[in-house]
Design a protein around this motif. Structure first.
Motif, PDB file in Angstrom:
ATOM      1  N   GLU A 212      34.695  11.432  12.596  1.00  0.00           N
ATOM      2  CA  GLU A 212      35.912  10.833  13.149  1.00  0.00           C
ATOM      3  C   GLU A 212      36.447   9.800  12.159  1.00  0.00           C
ATOM      4  N   ILE A 213      37.706   9.971  11.800  1.00  0.00           N
ATOM      5  CA  ILE A 213      38.344   8.951  10.953  1.00  0.00           C
ATOM      6  C   ILE A 213      39.001   7.942  11.891  1.00  0.00           C
ATOM      7  N   LEU A 214      38.605   6.690  11.779  1.00  0.00           N
ATOM      8  CA  LEU A 214      39.193   5.656  12.632  1.00  0.00           C
ATOM      9  C   LEU A 214      40.168   4.830  11.794  1.00  0.00           C
ATOM     10  N   PRO A 215      41.461   4.968  12.031  1.00  0.00           N
ATOM     11  CA  PRO A 215      42.419   4.220  11.219  1.00  0.00           C
ATOM     12  C   PRO A 215      42.276   2.715  11.455  1.00  0.00           C
ATOM     13  N   TYR A 216      42.243   1.977  10.365  1.00  0.00           N
ATOM     14  CA  TYR A 216      42.159   0.510  10.437  1.00  0.00           C
ATOM     15  C   TYR A 216      43.333  -0.049  11.251  1.00  0.00           C
ATOM     16  N   HIS A 217      43.055  -1.050  12.082  1.00  0.00           N
ATOM     17  CA  HIS A 217      44.142  -1.715  12.806  1.00  0.00           C
ATOM     18  C   HIS A 217      43.856  -3.208  12.869  1.00  0.00           C
ATOM     19  N   LYS A 218      44.841  -3.964  13.271  1.00  0.00           N
ATOM     20  CA  LYS A 218      44.692  -5.425  13.255  1.00  0.00           C
ATOM     21  C   LYS A 218      44.601  -6.034  14.646  1.00  0.00           C
ATOM     22  N   LEU A 219      44.248  -5.174  15.612  1.00  0.00           N
ATOM     23  CA  LEU A 219      44.272  -5.661  17.001  1.00  0.00           C
ATOM     24  C   LEU A 219      43.255  -6.775  17.261  1.00  0.00           C
ATOM     25  N   GLY A 220      42.287  -6.927  16.348  1.00  0.00           N
ATOM     26  CA  GLY A 220      41.263  -7.947  16.591  1.00  0.00           C
ATOM     27  C   GLY A 220      41.500  -9.257  15.851  1.00  0.00           C
ATOM     28  N   VAL A 221      42.603  -9.332  15.124  1.00  0.00           N
ATOM     29  CA  VAL A 221      42.828 -10.502  14.273  1.00  0.00           C
ATOM     30  C   VAL A 221      42.829 -11.813  15.068  1.00  0.00           C
ATOM     31  N   HIS A 222      43.447 -11.770  16.249  1.00  0.00           N
ATOM     32  CA  HIS A 222      43.527 -13.009  17.041  1.00  0.00           C
ATOM     33  C   HIS A 222      42.138 -13.546  17.407  1.00  0.00           C
ATOM     34  N   LYS A 223      41.147 -12.629  17.466  1.00  0.00           N
ATOM     35  CA  LYS A 223      39.792 -13.089  17.783  1.00  0.00           C
ATOM     36  C   LYS A 223      39.194 -13.874  16.624  1.00  0.00           C
ATOM     37  N   TRP A 224      39.550 -13.478  15.383  1.00  0.00           N
ATOM     38  CA  TRP A 224      39.095 -14.233  14.206  1.00  0.00           C
ATOM     39  C   TRP A 224      39.660 -15.650  14.268  1.00  0.00           C
ATOM     40  N   GLU A 225      40.940 -15.713  14.602  1.00  0.00           N
ATOM     41  CA  GLU A 225      41.583 -17.026  14.699  1.00  0.00           C
ATOM     42  C   GLU A 225      40.905 -17.871  15.765  1.00  0.00           C
ATOM     43  N   ALA A 226      40.609 -17.243  16.896  1.00  0.00           N
ATOM     44  CA  ALA A 226      39.976 -17.972  18.000  1.00  0.00           C
ATOM     45  C   ALA A 226      38.621 -18.534  17.579  1.00  0.00           C
ATOM     46  N   LEU A 227      37.931 -17.768  16.695  1.00  0.00           N
ATOM     47  CA  LEU A 227      36.612 -18.213  16.243  1.00  0.00           C
ATOM     48  C   LEU A 227      36.727 -19.243  15.123  1.00  0.00           C
ATOM     49  N   GLY A 228      37.960 -19.437  14.628  1.00  0.00           N
ATOM     50  CA  GLY A 228      38.165 -20.371  13.523  1.00  0.00           C
ATOM     51  C   GLY A 228      37.736 -19.783  12.198  1.00  0.00           C
ATOM     52  N   TYR A 231      40.579 -14.605   8.280  1.00  0.00           N
ATOM     53  CA  TYR A 231      40.671 -13.145   8.244  1.00  0.00           C
ATOM     54  C   TYR A 231      41.198 -12.741   6.874  1.00  0.00           C
ATOM     55  N   GLU A 232      40.348 -12.027   6.139  1.00  0.00           N
ATOM     56  CA  GLU A 232      40.692 -11.787   4.736  1.00  0.00           C
ATOM     57  C   GLU A 232      41.588 -10.571   4.503  1.00  0.00           C
ATOM     58  N   LEU A 233      41.758  -9.738   5.529  1.00  0.00           N
ATOM     59  CA  LEU A 233      42.562  -8.524   5.335  1.00  0.00           C
ATOM     60  C   LEU A 233      43.964  -8.650   5.914  1.00  0.00           C
ATOM     61  N   GLU A 234      44.406  -9.889   6.027  1.00  0.00           N
ATOM     62  CA  GLU A 234      45.732 -10.146   6.587  1.00  0.00           C
ATOM     63  C   GLU A 234      46.803  -9.276   5.929  1.00  0.00           C
ATOM     64  N   HIS A 235      46.656  -9.060   4.632  1.00  0.00           N
ATOM     65  CA  HIS A 235      47.669  -8.328   3.855  1.00  0.00           C
ATOM     66  C   HIS A 235      47.575  -6.818   4.024  1.00  0.00           C
ATOM     67  N   VAL A 236      46.499  -6.329   4.625  1.00  0.00           N
ATOM     68  CA  VAL A 236      46.296  -4.876   4.699  1.00  0.00           C
ATOM     69  C   VAL A 236      46.926  -4.311   5.975  1.00  0.00           C
ATOM     70  N   GLU A 237      47.722  -3.247   5.786  1.00  0.00           N
ATOM     71  CA  GLU A 237      48.368  -2.613   6.950  1.00  0.00           C
ATOM     72  C   GLU A 237      47.605  -1.352   7.349  1.00  0.00           C
ATOM     73  N   SER A 238      47.857  -0.879   8.571  1.00  0.00           N
ATOM     74  CA  SER A 238      47.244   0.367   9.025  1.00  0.00           C
ATOM     75  C   SER A 238      47.656   1.511   8.105  1.00  0.00           C
ATOM     76  N   PRO A 239      46.766   2.483   7.940  1.00  0.00           N
ATOM     77  CA  PRO A 239      47.101   3.582   7.025  1.00  0.00           C
ATOM     78  C   PRO A 239      48.286   4.404   7.529  1.00  0.00           C
ATOM     79  N   GLU A 240      49.069   4.903   6.578  1.00  0.00           N
ATOM     80  CA  GLU A 240      50.202   5.765   6.899  1.00  0.00           C
ATOM     81  C   GLU A 240      49.675   7.131   7.359  1.00  0.00           C
ATOM     82  N   ILE A 241      50.521   7.821   8.123  1.00  0.00           N
ATOM     83  CA  ILE A 241      50.165   9.166   8.582  1.00  0.00           C
ATOM     84  C   ILE A 241      49.844  10.082   7.394  1.00  0.00           C
ATOM     85  N   THR A 242      50.641   9.950   6.336  1.00  0.00           N
ATOM     86  CA  THR A 242      50.436  10.824   5.167  1.00  0.00           C
ATOM     87  C   THR A 242      49.074  10.574   4.542  1.00  0.00           C
ATOM     88  N   SER A 243      48.692   9.299   4.508  1.00  0.00           N
ATOM     89  CA  SER A 243      47.399   8.957   3.929  1.00  0.00           C
ATOM     90  C   SER A 243      46.264   9.503   4.811  1.00  0.00           C
TER      91      SER A 243
END
Lengths: 261, 747
Positions: A212-228, A231-243
């Protein structure tokens, strides 16, 4: 059931064994993405890895969570049995379940007595006698491969992938079913040469039913913030469909089934 | 064997009395051909259907632009025979008949209440013709009758919103005529049967018998009117239908007679698909029609059902948003003998959602059994995911608890045996308001008006569970008593002023009756009482001593997480209130039942109810039906469903509604998985003894976009507490409420 505070993993495990309980982060009663059918998914607390993109960073610390007795979990699963149908069952995910592997073996045995299918969603970091015992009672392993290249694996998780690959090898030797899961992070785990290397490594495995390929997503970013935490992948976006399509095409050269989760 | 003897004896007696045997159930059981296959036989729409539907779509668009009402006939009191025949396009229509002479033109049915009709007409800038107004200078209507008998206490309950939505100024609806009868027997035979019934009501005449004689006589009149209605369309309704096309046409004419005469809140169709299937299968076998033509007949029938309209005032829309008609059709289920009731026409009905696009009406309700053929279960899952236009009810549970396997769904969720029993609709009471009165010495929380008697003052800084419960139970008892009084008046008056003669003509004379009470806000009650019991709740009171807020200290179990501690409170209160209602005798010896259902009124109830101890603020919407409150279910859909399943159907025989919204991806990764998981979810939920489930499979983003750009979503259908509705026809407040409602979307 009281939340026991612990200072180290030794204490934690000792306490857990006494209590016949698991340290649980949360549960999802309608799990449809963590194994076949409708599943009761128990997300346990604690993980050795510290993945850059972790969507549930609040499960990493071994101190958090609440204790749930095995009997409580079995009772919950039994109640939920009408929803399982032929395919469903219980999945232990995390965090990293292997941190509590001795207790999980007990749990899976109990679930088997009730005729409930068991799935383990793991990073495969620990492969010892206890893990092997657990795998005996695990109907399906979902093994998360973070990266086939050890340097990149280090970069992503802070630890090596050697044990994970050994874990896979051992599961293959038992002949019991396994799914691979691969989180696709643009710039981190989408390099063509390594995808071929990944395929090549596993191409002769008979136990692997699908990847199973699980496309990267940023839905958990707010939890990093909550933990103080930063988050180092702020600049990375979810993969495109073509990719995704391209990666899928590559992996299809090596695996029987490739699915995008 | 004993029962067989009794049955034989019954048959002989009927023959001796020379009564014809009206028995549609036996006809269906004997002739139906169950279908165990999949959906591969289905056909798309014909060109004729598509062209005809395009005309309807354009008319509906115009209706929307005109503020939801295309035209009104302000000159005529609607009756079975009041209007000349109307057509969409005569050359293309296989199934004919409209309520008035023009598509979507609404008719006045003023016997529910002329004032309401006048108001509705005035809202559209029109006026009711003098001639019609004059009629009511000389006669009364239902609304008038009810208010002449209401006492001050009932009026107070009504004005303070303790009892809301009562059918005291509009038609009660919910009665399902057995429309199949007209097709199977023809009007002549039905008239003969009714005449025999009339003869049989003799001897010493008490009030009941006199009323019955009057009722049967009016039913005979209605049957004669149906013949006249049929004649105007060139149909011979006096005789039985002889083909599939006629069976559907006859059946629709019977239904049309009902919706020309009545504008009840809900005008269900019953369970007609497998009846129709018998005729279709015969015609197919004889080579008279093809599959495409069979589907065309069903498509055109359903198209007609989608065009049913009633004249409603704006205030009505506040309670029942989306201009619903509740043409509820029950599909599937099992016979008590173990065979499935699923036929190819069960599939053909669901197929209309593809051939004509998604739609709230007719309100397609699948009677779900664990034993339904797998092919049908799969098709239902597929249709649900694609259209969100199906609701599900537990067939195994209803047959076991209620007895008959020949039943329809009245309005949204209520079991009704076809042709044998009817229901008296009674809207609902506001339970959270009741609880607040229990905390305020019997005073209504917003006005401060004293409503209930002997409710003690709650001493102390924190609310004490036992004391609260004692007050709450006392409050429920008093409300049950007033509620019962109101219902008896309402139904007495409805019979007297606006008797459903067309529908009742297609039902056994003197049928059994269920009195359908209702309650809203059970999840708020459960969470509030749980907070009081398991956490500490401090009421904040204003200068008049009325609660305006609550401070909750600590955590407590919340309904919707499969936690017995709180779920049992919900079940207990349901049982208690149900038993309180059952203490009061009902008009016509009706049997009291209770529903946990709000339709869309949960928004209006919320607006009119003060802050509750569970943390819900004044004005915030209730959860619909028996749903857990928004966002309080944290362990996923199965846990939420399991909590609702603990409410005992026997305590709420009128139905326990649950609305389930999920994004497609949360059902599974692949379409195949999604269909399979939805089937298993329904199997599991109903195996736990749950009663009803609305299924919405939608993205929150889609709804947000439809909220902003309604013109792009003319056919977007969603399910709301017991029925489906066109999303863009809901008020903005309702739309937001639907969007806020828990979406099960964990990944």
């Amino acid at each position: 059931m009281k939340n026991t505070s612990t200072t180290g993993s030794g204490n934690l495990i000792a306490n857990l064994q006494k209590a016949e309980a698991l340290r649980v982060h949360s549960i999802e009663t309608f799990g449809t993405h963590d194994g076949p059918g409708i599943r009761l998914v128990i997300f346990v607390q604690g993980c050795q890895f510290h993945c850059l993109y972790c969507a549930n960073p609040d499960t990493i610390s071994i101190d958090g969570g609440t204790l749930m007795s095995l009997d409580q979990i079995v009772a919950k699963a039994k109640k939920q049995k009408p929803f399982f149908g032929k395919n469903g069952g219980v999945t232990i995910s995390g965090g990293e379940p292997l941190l509590q592997r001795a207790m999980l073996k007990e749990l899976f045995n109990k679930l088997h007595k009730e005729g409930i299918h068991t799935t383990l969603d793991t990073n495969g970091k620990v492969i010892d006698k206890q893990t092997k015992d657990l795998l005996e009672t695990t109907d399906l392993v979902m093994l998360d491969i973070k990266h086939i290249n050890n340097d990149w694996h280090h970069k992503i998780t802070r630890l090596s992938n050697v044990n994970t690959l050994k874990f896979a090898e051992y599961r293959e030797s038992t002949g019991k079913p396994m799914w691979l899961r691969y989180v696709l992070v643009p710039g981190y785990s989408d390099q063509e040469e390594y995808l071929h290397q990944l395929g090549d490594h596993f191409k002769n495995y008979k136990s692997i039913e699908k990847i199973e390929i699980l496309p990267y997503h940023k839905l958990g970013v707010h939890k990093w913030e909550a933990l103080g935490w930063k988050y180092e992948l702020e600049h990375v976006e979810s993969p495109e469909i073509t990719s995704l399509k391209k990666v899928s095409d590559i992996l299809q050269q090596y695996f029987r089934r490739v699915e995008v989760g | 064997m004993k029962s067989q003897t009794a049955e034989t004896k019954d048959l002989i007696e009927k023959k001796l009395l020379n009564l014809p045997l009206i028995d549609v159930k036996a006809f269906v059981e004997k002739n139906v051909i169950p279908y165990y296959g999949d959906d591969s036989f289905l056909e798309g729409p014909t060109q004729r259907t598509t062209t005809l539907w395009q005309i309807c779509l354009e008319a509906m668009l115009e209706e929307r632009y005109k503020g939801g009402c295309l035209a009104i006939d302000t000159e005529t009191i609607s009756s079975i025979t009041s209007h000349k025949p109307g057509y969409i396009n005569k050359d293309l229509e296989l199934i004919v008949g409209l309520q008035t002479d023009e598509l979507l033109k609404r008719a006045m049915k003023p016997f529910g209440g002329i004032r309401v009709v006048e108001g509705a007409v005035a809202e559209r800038g029109l006026e009711v013709a003098e001639e019609v107004k004059n009629v009511f200078k000389h006669t009364s209507d239902h609304n008038n009758g009810v208010f002449s008998a209401y006492d001050d206490e009932i009026k107070q309950y009504r004005s303070l919103g303790i009892l809301t939505g009562l059918p005291d100024n509009y038609a009660r609806g919910r009665i399902i005529g057995d429309y199949r009868r007209l097709a199977l027997y023809g009007a002549d035979e039905l008239i003969r049967a009714k005449k025999n019934d009339l003869k049989a009501v003799n001897g010493v005449l008490n009030e009941h018998k006199i009323r019955l004689r009057e009722e049967i006589t009016s039913q005979i009149k209605a049957l004669k009117d149906m013949i006249v209605l049929g004649n105007s369309y060139g149909l011979e309704l006096n005789r039985p239908a002889t083909s599939a096309k006629e069976a559907i046409q006859w059946l629709y004419m019977a239904y049309l007679a009902a919706v020309k005469e009545q504008d009840g809140a809900a005008m269900s169709l019953g369970n007609v698909s497998n009846f129709i299937d018998i005729y279709i299968e015969k015609d197919l076998e004889k080579g008279l029609i093809t599959e495409s033509e069979a589907q065309e007949l069903v498509d055109q029938f359903v198209m007609k059902l989608r065009m049913v309209r009633h004249l409603r005032p704006g205030a009505y829309d506040e309670i029942f948003g989306g201009d619903p008609t509740w043409v509820t059709e029950a599909i599937g289920g099992q016979f008590n003998d173990g065979r499935t009731k699923v036929t190819k026409t069960s599939f053909r009905f669901l197929q209309t959602l593809y051939n004509l696009g998604a739609s709230p009406e007719p309100n397609l309700t699948v009677l779900w059994s664990k034993d339904l053929p797998e092919g049908f279960k799969k098709f239902c899952g597929k249709v649900s995911i694609d259209t969100s236009s199906i609701q599900y009810e537990n067939d195994d549970l209803m047959r076991k608890t209620r007895g008959s396997d020949d039943y329809g769904i009245a309005c949204c969720v209520s079991y009704q045996e076809l042709g044998k029993r009817i229901q008296f609709f009674g809207a609902r009471t506001n339970l959270p308001k009741t609880l607040l009165m229990a905390l305020n010495e019997g005073r209504e929380e917003i006005s401060g008006k004293k409503v209930l008697q002997d409710i003690s003052v709650l001493e102390g800084e924190y609310l004490e569970y036992e004391a609260v419960m004692e007050n709450f139970k006392k409050s429920m008892s008093q409300i049950a008593e007033v509620y019962s009084r109101a219902m008896n008046i309402i139904h007495y008056m409805h019979d007297r002023h606006y008797y459903e003669k067309a529908q009742m003509a297609l039902i056994d004379s003197d049928p059994g009756i269920d009195m359908a009470y209702g309650a809203a806000g059970i999840s708020i009650i459960a969470d509030s009482l749980s907070a009081i019991k398991y956490a500490k709740v401090k009421p904040v009171r204003n200068e008049d001593g009325l609660t305006v807020d609550f401070i909750v200290e600590g955590d407590y179990p919340k309904f919707g997480n499969d936690n017995d501690k709180v779920d049992e409170i919900a079940a207990y209160i349901t049982k208690f209130f149900s038993e309180e209602l059952a203490k009061h005798a009902c008009y016509k010896n009706a049997r009291p039942t209770l529903s946990l259902l709000t339709i869309t009124s949960n928004v209006m109830y919320g607006k009119k109810t003060g802050t509750t101890p569970d943390g819900r603020k004044e004005g915030e919407a209730f959860a619909p039906g028996a749903n857990p409150m928004h966002g309080r279910d944290t362990d996923g859909a199965v846990a939420a469903l399991s909590s609702v399943a603990k409410l005992d159907y026997r305590d709420a025989l009128d139905g326990i509604s649950n609305t389930f919204s999920i994004i497609p991806k949360s059902l599974g990764s692949s379409r195949e998985d999604q269909i399979e998981n939805l089937s298993r979810l329904l199997d599991g939920y109903f195996e736990l003894g749950a009663h009803h489930l609305n299924v919405n499979v939608l993205d929150r983003d889609t709804l947000m976009d439809a909220y902003k750009n309604p013109e792009n979503y003319p056919q977007l259908t969603i399910r709301v507490s017991g029925y489906a509705v066109n999303f863009t026809r809901l008020s903005k407040a309702h739309q937001l409420e639907v969007i806020t409602r828990t979406f099960h979307e964990s990944l």
